[in-house]
Scaffold this motif. Sequence first.
Motif: not given
Length: 391
Positions: A172-176
């Motif tokens: 699971m990754r978010s945008k910077a």
Amino acid sequence: MKLTGILSARQAWPKQMAMPGRLCVLTGLRREVNCVVRSFWLFALQIVLFSLLPGFAQSGSVPPVNRQQGALTLDVMVTDRAGAPIRGLQQGDFTLLDDKRPRGLTSFRAVDIAAGTPAPYIEIVLVIDAINADPLKAELERNGIKKFLQTNGGKLSTPVSLVVVSDSPIQMRSKASTDGNALAALVDQYTTGLRTINRSQGVYGVEDRFQMSMKAFDSLAAYESRKPGRKLMLWVSPGWPLLTSGASDVTTQDHRRIFHSIVTLSTQLRQDHIVLYNVETRGLTGTSIGKFNDYEQFLSGVKSPDQAYPPTLSLQVLAVQTGGRVFNESNDLPSAIAAEIAKGAADASPFYVLSFDPVRADRVNEYHSLEVKVAKPGLIARTRTGYYAQP
């Protein structure tokens, strides 16, 4: 396979690693069980190495990495003894040592966002480790990260992205973002996944965690390599298993595979300007402080396949070798974790960019140690501890 003579070039190893065949010394049923455990260790090691190196020939050869090398660029962080970043240094203040020999710099640049100097894109990647942390430590990680994100009213000076690694093959990754409050809200929304195996007990859980940790790191490094600029990857985690107990069973072919993995990771992390950090989570009780420094005996650069063992791929070792840091002093409360994350994030600026022409190598994957010294007393320079040169 006996280790006599092979480890002579290494630093002192734990006693349990210098006992050939120690896992199969008992008789009867217990002996058979331990032999199965040893076989599983080798099987797990081969699985993770083959998964990371799909193109590696089974002939045992160690293919070269990065043949067209050219000038090498290093990001150098300079602090005083208290850890405060140092600004305003000039090229003449630096001395670069390649295998302890001075090398002239072909370029020099000071990067200071606060001073308004031109800077490359810089991103901080915060990793929540739900593979190696038990539920209590995972909660500690989340609360510490949230506390860091909400500092200064949630206004972040450097873009931050969130990554959660768990049992799931999909990270699971978010945008910077520089909106710390929005990122803190995401931390609460992210689920860290349910564990399908009880990894807190037994050797099988240890191998399983090592395999998943390496796969998660490889996947994340590949993802970050597609981004421009410099990435500071802060892995909030108790660390990956060192796998010291199975060293006596590493075969010659295993040594070569591990060595190629080390060369590949070292080169790719350098070229992609990825600096790794480990903010170790301890929890409140039941943790031996001494074990947090076991990684230090594996920090020396691996110069040849016969020096390559699984512990040389541990999170802490990779962090130090990329020029990052290991924070493991007092991480038993969310506030302490937040403070340690802030120390790693401070490396985003200021820093110095040095380039030099490396010496031509005499052989494929020739290891060279690196050291940067600053002429002014009381200052500490951190950068990558070595690189692998090619003919």
